[in-house]
Design a protein around this motif. Structure first.
Motif, mmCIF file in Angstrom:
data_model
loop_
_atom_site.group_PDB
_atom_site.id
_atom_site.type_symbol
_atom_site.label_atom_id
_atom_site.label_comp_id
_atom_site.label_asym_id
_atom_site.label_seq_id
_atom_site.Cartn_x
_atom_site.Cartn_y
_atom_site.Cartn_z
ATOM 1 N N VAL A 132 0.884 -1.167 0.000
ATOM 2 C CA VAL A 132 0.000 0.000 0.000
ATOM 3 C C VAL A 132 0.920 1.215 0.000
ATOM 4 O O VAL A 132 1.643 1.460 0.971
ATOM 5 C CB VAL A 132 -0.925 0.006 1.230
ATOM 6 N N ILE A 133 0.903 1.960 -1.094
ATOM 7 C CA ILE A 133 1.918 2.991 -1.320
ATOM 8 C C ILE A 133 1.284 4.377 -1.384
ATOM 9 O O ILE A 133 0.451 4.652 -2.254
ATOM 10 C CB ILE A 133 2.667 2.705 -2.635
ATOM 11 N N PRO A 134 1.658 5.283 -0.471
ATOM 12 C CA PRO A 134 1.143 6.653 -0.536
ATOM 13 C C PRO A 134 1.870 7.441 -1.625
ATOM 14 O O PRO A 134 3.091 7.347 -1.759
ATOM 15 C CB PRO A 134 1.458 7.201 0.860
ATOM 16 N N VAL A 135 1.105 8.204 -2.397
ATOM 17 C CA VAL A 135 1.688 9.026 -3.458
ATOM 18 C C VAL A 135 1.075 10.422 -3.375
ATOM 19 O O VAL A 135 -0.149 10.564 -3.436
ATOM 20 C CB VAL A 135 1.422 8.435 -4.861
ATOM 21 N N ALA A 136 1.918 11.431 -3.215
ATOM 22 C CA ALA A 136 1.452 12.818 -3.212
ATOM 23 C C ALA A 136 1.694 13.431 -4.580
ATOM 24 O O ALA A 136 2.750 13.244 -5.166
ATOM 25 C CB ALA A 136 2.188 13.617 -2.135
ATOM 26 N N ARG A 137 0.704 14.138 -5.079
ATOM 27 C CA ARG A 137 0.845 14.812 -6.378
ATOM 28 C C ARG A 137 0.548 16.293 -6.196
ATOM 29 O O ARG A 137 -0.378 16.676 -5.492
ATOM 30 C CB ARG A 137 -0.106 14.190 -7.402
ATOM 31 N N TRP A 138 1.332 17.109 -6.863
ATOM 32 C CA TRP A 138 1.140 18.557 -6.762
ATOM 33 C C TRP A 138 1.399 19.202 -8.113
ATOM 34 O O TRP A 138 2.228 18.729 -8.878
ATOM 35 C CB TRP A 138 2.081 19.152 -5.712
ATOM 36 N N GLY A 139 0.660 20.264 -8.417
ATOM 37 C CA GLY A 139 0.854 20.999 -9.666
ATOM 38 C C GLY A 139 -0.390 21.089 -10.522
ATOM 39 O O GLY A 139 -0.570 22.053 -11.267
ATOM 40 N N THR A 140 -1.264 20.105 -10.437
ATOM 41 C CA THR A 140 -2.462 20.115 -11.281
ATOM 42 C C THR A 140 -3.452 21.191 -10.860
ATOM 43 O O THR A 140 -4.219 21.679 -11.680
ATOM 44 C CB THR A 140 -3.154 18.741 -11.264
ATOM 45 N N LEU A 141 -3.441 21.572 -9.582
ATOM 46 C CA LEU A 141 -4.350 22.631 -9.131
ATOM 47 C C LEU A 141 -3.978 23.968 -9.748
ATOM 48 O O LEU A 141 -4.856 24.779 -10.069
ATOM 49 C CB LEU A 141 -4.318 22.731 -7.600
ATOM 50 N N ASP A 142 -2.681 24.197 -9.938
ATOM 51 C CA ASP A 142 -2.248 25.430 -10.600
ATOM 52 C C ASP A 142 -2.663 25.443 -12.064
ATOM 53 O O ASP A 142 -2.883 26.512 -12.644
ATOM 54 C CB ASP A 142 -0.726 25.569 -10.507
ATOM 55 N N ARG A 156 3.961 26.902 -18.569
ATOM 56 C CA ARG A 156 3.810 25.473 -18.312
ATOM 57 C C ARG A 156 4.106 25.155 -16.856
ATOM 58 O O ARG A 156 5.059 25.663 -16.275
ATOM 59 C CB ARG A 156 4.726 24.657 -19.219
ATOM 60 N N LYS A 157 3.275 24.309 -16.273
ATOM 61 C CA LYS A 157 3.414 23.955 -14.870
ATOM 62 C C LYS A 157 4.245 22.676 -14.718
ATOM 63 O O LYS A 157 4.342 21.859 -15.644
ATOM 64 C CB LYS A 157 2.031 23.735 -14.244
ATOM 65 N N THR A 158 4.826 22.505 -13.552
ATOM 66 C CA THR A 158 5.524 21.265 -13.216
ATOM 67 C C THR A 158 4.615 20.417 -12.346
ATOM 68 O O THR A 158 4.147 20.877 -11.291
ATOM 69 C CB THR A 158 6.837 21.548 -12.467
ATOM 70 N N ILE A 159 4.344 19.205 -12.793
ATOM 71 C CA ILE A 159 3.507 18.276 -12.040
ATOM 72 C C ILE A 159 4.436 17.280 -11.347
ATOM 73 O O ILE A 159 5.192 16.566 -12.006
ATOM 74 C CB ILE A 159 2.519 17.527 -12.959
ATOM 75 N N THR A 160 4.365 17.241 -10.026
ATOM 76 C CA THR A 160 5.274 16.401 -9.243
ATOM 77 C C THR A 160 4.516 15.242 -8.606
ATOM 78 O O THR A 160 3.430 15.429 -8.048
ATOM 79 C CB THR A 160 5.952 17.224 -8.131
ATOM 80 N N HIS A 161 5.100 14.037 -8.702
ATOM 81 C CA HIS A 161 4.604 12.858 -7.990
ATOM 82 C C HIS A 161 5.695 12.390 -7.030
ATOM 83 O O HIS A 161 6.819 12.135 -7.456
ATOM 84 C CB HIS A 161 4.258 11.721 -8.962
ATOM 85 N N PHE A 162 5.366 12.316 -5.761
ATOM 86 C CA PHE A 162 6.292 11.850 -4.728
ATOM 87 C C PHE A 162 5.785 10.504 -4.237
ATOM 88 O O PHE A 162 4.731 10.412 -3.611
ATOM 89 C CB PHE A 162 6.339 12.858 -3.576
ATOM 90 N N VAL A 163 6.532 9.446 -4.511
ATOM 91 C CA VAL A 163 6.139 8.087 -4.129
ATOM 92 C C VAL A 163 6.762 7.750 -2.778
ATOM 93 O O VAL A 163 7.987 7.788 -2.620
ATOM 94 C CB VAL A 163 6.597 7.065 -5.188
#
Length: 215
Positions: A132-142, A156-163
């Motif tokens: 069960v792996i938590p993944v945070a994503r940021w950038g799509t709201l911008d 252009r925005k940077t979309i980040t996924h932190f696994v």
């Protein structure tokens, strides 16, 4: 579309197993999340199976993608909700990657922090042995803010996924299922997501989760 509208940054993508089941627990901030999350999972050599609210299937283009990929719509408050969970269980039982947004909808927190989540994620997590792996994503709201009706593709925005590392749930497995247990596991998983999101944003995470009482 994701390549045109933003740059991708994936942190610790090697934590996603290249074979076998995995449950990816993610925050939800924009209607564009599934598009970027699908690319993120594919870039790690897996095929995602999304467990997301059924209204996304009505979004132009995205709905066609989701239907074509045989994803799993969730109809909250109906008997179909249990069928959605069964479909997710079957996907995990056959070694697939399932992506779930436990909040159930886009967070209404003005700053984009996770909201109170539903406990279906805990049922899935506890009834399967896969990671069960938590993944945070940021950038799509911008890029697209649904509640403010703002679409801002440029610059252009940077979309980040932190696994994150797989969450150790051994202390909870084998216990009798109860609402307090499911709530504790759900909050544990989303706390991992929130803390990773704070690291990506380089901001301190708020206490608890956004909800009507906090609003």
């Amino acid at each position: 579309m994701s390549f045109v509208l933003g740059r991708h940054r994936i942190l610790h993508g090697d934590r996603i197993p290249r074979q076998g089941s995995a449950l990816l627990v993610m925050n939800h901030i924009s209607h564009l999340d599934p598009c970027y999350d699908a690319v993120f999972v594919h870039r790690n050599d897996r095929v995602p199976h999304f467990l997301a609210k059924h209204s996304l299937w009505n979004v132009p283009i995205m709905g066609s993608i989701l239907r074509g990929a045989k994803q799993i719509p969730v109809y909250r408050g109906t008997t179909d909700a249990q069928q959605s969970l069964r479909a997710a269980h079957e996907a995990l039982a056959t070694g697939q990657v399932v992506v779930i947004y436990p909040e159930g909808t886009i967070t209404k927190d003005p700053d984009g922090w996770p909201a109170n989540s539903r406990t279906g994620v805990a049922r899935l997590a506890l009834q399967h042995d896969g990671p069960v792996i938590p993944v945070a994503r940021w950038g799509t709201l911008d890029l697209y803010n649904h509640y403010q009706k703002k679409f801002r593709p440029f610059p252009r925005k940077t979309i980040t996924h932190f696994v994150g590392e797989p969450v150790d749930l051994s202390a909870y497995r084998g216990q009798e299922e109860s609402l307090p247990l499911l709530r504790e596991v759900t909050d544990l998983l989303m706390t991992h997501v929130k803390d990773q999101l704070a690291e990506v944003r380089r901001q301190p995470a708020p206490e608890g989760f956004y909800g009507p009482r906090k609003a």
